[in-house]
Write a protein that holds these residues in place. Structure first.
Motif, mmCIF file in Angstrom:
data_model
loop_
_atom_site.group_PDB
_atom_site.id
_atom_site.type_symbol
_atom_site.label_atom_id
_atom_site.label_comp_id
_atom_site.label_asym_id
_atom_site.label_seq_id
_atom_site.Cartn_x
_atom_site.Cartn_y
_atom_site.Cartn_z
ATOM 1 N N ILE A 116 3.513 -3.809 3.691
ATOM 2 C CA ILE A 116 4.751 -3.020 2.979
ATOM 3 C C ILE A 116 4.166 -1.404 2.573
ATOM 4 C CG2 ILE A 116 6.322 -3.085 1.029
ATOM 5 C CD1 ILE A 116 5.851 -6.112 0.825
ATOM 6 N N PHE A 117 4.669 -0.534 2.852
ATOM 7 C CA PHE A 117 4.600 0.782 2.411
ATOM 8 C C PHE A 117 5.552 1.399 1.619
ATOM 9 C CE2 PHE A 117 1.937 2.462 6.408
ATOM 10 C CZ PHE A 117 1.243 1.787 5.868
ATOM 11 N N VAL A 118 4.751 2.069 0.474
ATOM 12 C CA VAL A 118 6.046 2.883 -0.507
ATOM 13 C C VAL A 118 5.410 4.192 -0.381
ATOM 14 C CG1 VAL A 118 6.115 0.827 -2.045
ATOM 15 C CG2 VAL A 118 4.150 2.544 -2.489
ATOM 16 N N PRO A 119 6.355 5.323 -0.857
ATOM 17 C CA PRO A 119 5.969 6.603 -0.451
ATOM 18 C C PRO A 119 4.908 7.119 -1.530
ATOM 19 C CG PRO A 119 8.386 6.284 -0.724
ATOM 20 C CD PRO A 119 7.798 5.076 -1.165
ATOM 21 N N CYS A 120 4.227 8.141 -0.957
ATOM 22 C CA CYS A 120 3.161 8.840 -2.074
ATOM 23 C C CYS A 120 3.420 10.467 -1.806
ATOM 24 C CB CYS A 120 1.678 8.471 -1.634
ATOM 25 S SG CYS A 120 1.226 8.778 0.005
ATOM 26 N N TRP A 121 3.161 11.137 -2.822
ATOM 27 C CA TRP A 121 3.363 12.471 -2.803
ATOM 28 C C TRP A 121 2.784 13.332 -1.645
ATOM 29 C CZ3 TRP A 121 0.191 16.740 -4.855
ATOM 30 C CH2 TRP A 121 0.955 17.999 -5.143
ATOM 31 N N LYS A 122 3.610 14.010 -1.044
ATOM 32 C CA LYS A 122 3.095 14.587 0.146
ATOM 33 C C LYS A 122 2.036 14.046 1.125
ATOM 34 C CE LYS A 122 3.630 19.220 -2.167
ATOM 35 N NZ LYS A 122 2.931 20.530 -2.466
ATOM 36 N N GLY A 123 2.131 12.579 1.042
ATOM 37 C CA GLY A 123 1.309 12.098 1.952
ATOM 38 C C GLY A 123 0.034 11.934 1.605
ATOM 39 N N ILE A 124 -0.574 12.491 0.391
ATOM 40 C CA ILE A 124 -1.904 12.677 0.014
ATOM 41 C C ILE A 124 -2.395 11.207 -0.304
ATOM 42 C CG2 ILE A 124 -3.319 13.667 -1.656
ATOM 43 C CD1 ILE A 124 -1.561 16.211 -1.529
ATOM 44 N N SER A 125 -3.797 11.099 0.000
ATOM 45 C CA SER A 125 -4.482 9.886 -0.191
ATOM 46 C C SER A 125 -6.022 10.166 -0.401
ATOM 47 C CB SER A 125 -4.203 8.772 0.617
ATOM 48 O OG SER A 125 -4.757 8.939 1.885
ATOM 49 N N ALA A 139 1.989 7.986 -6.675
ATOM 50 C CA ALA A 139 3.316 7.501 -6.468
ATOM 51 C C ALA A 139 4.091 7.355 -7.666
ATOM 52 C CB ALA A 139 2.842 6.163 -5.743
ATOM 53 N N GLU A 140 5.510 7.672 -7.496
ATOM 54 C CA GLU A 140 6.557 7.272 -8.538
ATOM 55 C C GLU A 140 6.710 5.632 -9.060
ATOM 56 O OE1 GLU A 140 8.065 9.710 -10.017
ATOM 57 O OE2 GLU A 140 7.065 11.154 -8.757
ATOM 58 N N PRO A 141 6.670 5.511 -10.066
ATOM 59 C CA PRO A 141 6.626 4.275 -10.571
ATOM 60 C C PRO A 141 7.843 3.289 -10.203
ATOM 61 C CG PRO A 141 6.129 6.012 -12.402
ATOM 62 C CD PRO A 141 6.503 6.513 -11.295
ATOM 63 N N HIS A 142 9.014 4.012 -9.875
ATOM 64 C CA HIS A 142 10.305 3.182 -9.309
ATOM 65 C C HIS A 142 9.959 2.774 -7.908
ATOM 66 C CE1 HIS A 142 11.599 6.826 -7.056
ATOM 67 N NE2 HIS A 142 11.338 7.436 -7.904
ATOM 68 N N ASP A 143 9.170 3.473 -7.316
ATOM 69 C CA ASP A 143 8.732 3.198 -5.661
ATOM 70 C C ASP A 143 7.793 2.078 -5.860
ATOM 71 O OD1 ASP A 143 10.444 5.034 -4.464
ATOM 72 O OD2 ASP A 143 9.003 6.737 -4.602
ATOM 73 N N VAL A 144 6.840 2.228 -6.707
ATOM 74 C CA VAL A 144 5.685 1.077 -6.815
ATOM 75 C C VAL A 144 6.474 -0.211 -7.295
ATOM 76 C CG1 VAL A 144 3.693 0.484 -8.226
ATOM 77 C CG2 VAL A 144 3.972 2.734 -7.414
ATOM 78 N N THR A 145 7.405 -0.167 -8.363
ATOM 79 C CA THR A 145 8.048 -1.190 -8.774
ATOM 80 C C THR A 145 8.928 -1.741 -7.613
ATOM 81 O OG1 THR A 145 8.343 -0.456 -11.099
ATOM 82 C CG2 THR A 145 9.794 -2.070 -10.146
ATOM 83 N N ALA A 146 9.583 -1.276 -6.850
ATOM 84 C CA ALA A 146 10.352 -1.734 -5.594
ATOM 85 C C ALA A 146 9.461 -2.306 -4.751
ATOM 86 C CB ALA A 146 11.168 -0.390 -4.991
ATOM 87 N N HIS A 167 1.119 -1.092 -0.075
ATOM 88 C CA HIS A 167 -0.154 0.027 0.021
ATOM 89 C C HIS A 167 0.636 1.169 -0.060
ATOM 90 C CE1 HIS A 167 -3.692 2.412 0.923
ATOM 91 N NE2 HIS A 167 -4.165 1.208 0.895
ATOM 92 N N ILE A 168 0.456 2.165 -0.509
ATOM 93 C CA ILE A 168 0.828 3.637 -0.378
ATOM 94 C C ILE A 168 0.904 3.836 1.240
ATOM 95 C CG2 ILE A 168 0.541 4.485 -2.655
ATOM 96 C CD1 ILE A 168 -1.580 6.152 -1.418
ATOM 97 N N GLU A 172 13.048 10.116 2.422
ATOM 98 C CA GLU A 172 13.795 9.492 1.055
ATOM 99 C C GLU A 172 13.899 8.138 1.187
ATOM 100 O OE1 GLU A 172 17.175 11.673 0.037
ATOM 101 O OE2 GLU A 172 16.011 13.636 -0.719
ATOM 102 N N LYS A 173 13.089 7.448 2.090
ATOM 103 C CA LYS A 173 13.059 5.835 2.063
ATOM 104 C C LYS A 173 12.086 5.554 1.079
ATOM 105 C CE LYS A 173 15.710 6.062 5.629
ATOM 106 N NZ LYS A 173 17.073 5.543 5.699
ATOM 107 N N THR A 174 12.613 4.249 0.501
ATOM 108 C CA THR A 174 11.634 3.472 -0.598
ATOM 109 C C THR A 174 10.653 2.416 0.007
ATOM 110 O OG1 THR A 174 13.674 3.858 -2.172
ATOM 111 C CG2 THR A 174 11.624 2.279 -2.714
ATOM 112 N N ILE A 175 10.889 2.128 1.113
ATOM 113 C CA ILE A 175 10.052 0.972 1.777
ATOM 114 C C ILE A 175 9.944 1.198 3.228
ATOM 115 C CG2 ILE A 175 9.864 -1.403 2.095
ATOM 116 C CD1 ILE A 175 9.637 -1.015 -0.511
ATOM 117 N N GLY A 176 8.505 1.085 3.421
ATOM 118 C CA GLY A 176 8.286 1.010 4.837
ATOM 119 C C GLY A 176 7.942 -0.272 5.523
#
Length: 251
Positions: free
Chosen positions: A211-220, A227-234, A29-30, A40-44
């Motif tokens: 598993i968490f990945v970053p999302c822009w400004k925490g907005i949901s 969410a950036e493609p490279h973060d989603v891929t990771a 999830h984001i 600047e962390k990719t995975i939570g």
């Protein structure tokens, strides 16, 4: 209730909840918050979900004419509620950085520009990763409103509407997520989910991790959610490797 709704829609299954065989559950999830992006962390690596409690508050004063009632003779429900809302904010600040409080709905009656409000309803959301600390926050919340009501000359009532205890995810499943992030070279940090997820309920019947990945400004839950493609891929790769590891190690 959920059970009644399932019966009405014809979706009630014959199998008892939790009886379906499953060895583990992993959810990607984001974050729905700004922490991973800011650090600047990719995975939570989600440790669990914080405890939550919701309340309805009603403040009762006396309607009166705005032009003819002296300030010292008013029983202003909205002024009192405003002080209470500030008090609710302070309860969370007393338990920073993990304590959280939110007032999301305010209804004021009779809603006239020249009438002193006689009734105000507002909602309160209290959260903390620790059930024990949230219990303390609740007591402070009740005491704060009681003191303010007495000083303002109004009456009030608090009605709890919903509660969710803190959830602690399965340590072994969480370790699979952490090891997968390390093996894939992803920057990661441990984190507690501030929002509820499917995993909250699945964790009651099967070993679970998130598993968490970053999302822009925490907005949901908003058109701006991104969410950036490279973060989603990771995140997807960490999910895959965690599942494969679980499949090989959990009977």
């Amino acid at each position: 209730m959920v059970g009644e709704a399932l019966e009405q829609t014809g979706f009630v299954g014959e199998e008892e909840c939790g009886k379906h065989p499953a060895s583990a559950y992993f959810e990607l999830h984001i974050e729905q918050g700004p922490v991973l992006e800011a650090e600047e962390k990719t995975i939570g690596v989600v440790q669990g979900v914080q405890a939550m409690r919701w309340y309805d508050v009603t403040v009762t004063g006396q309607d009166a004419h705005a032009g003819t009632t002296p300030m010292t003779m008013r029983s202003d429900a909205l002024w009192s509620a405003a002080r209470m809302i500030d008090g609710v904010h302070q309860v969370a600040m007393n338990h920073a950085p993990d304590g959280l409080s939110t007032v999301g709905i305010i209804e004021c009656l009779p809603s006239s520009s020249n009438v002193i409000p006689g009734s105000v309803h507002f909602t309160v959301d209290l959260r903390h990763p620790s059930d024990g600390t949230l219990e303390i926050m609740e007591k402070e919340f009740y005491q704060t409103l009681e003191a303010i009501a007495a000083s303002c000359g109004v009456e009030f009532s608090i009605s709890p509407t919903w509660t969710s205890d803190a959830v602690h995810f399965d340590p072994l499943c969480v370790s699979f997520v952490e090891k997968s992030a390390q093996n894939l070279g992803c920057s990661a940090r441990k984190i507690v989910s501030g929002a509820g997820h499917d995993a909250v309920y699945v964790a009651r019947v099967v070993p679970t991790a998130m598993i968490f990945v970053p999302c822009w400004k925490g907005i949901s839950h908003n058109e701006a959610e991104s969410a950036e493609p490279h973060d989603v891929t990771a995140g997807a790769n960490v999910l895959l490797h965690a599942v494969l590891q679980a499949d090989s190690e959990i009977a």
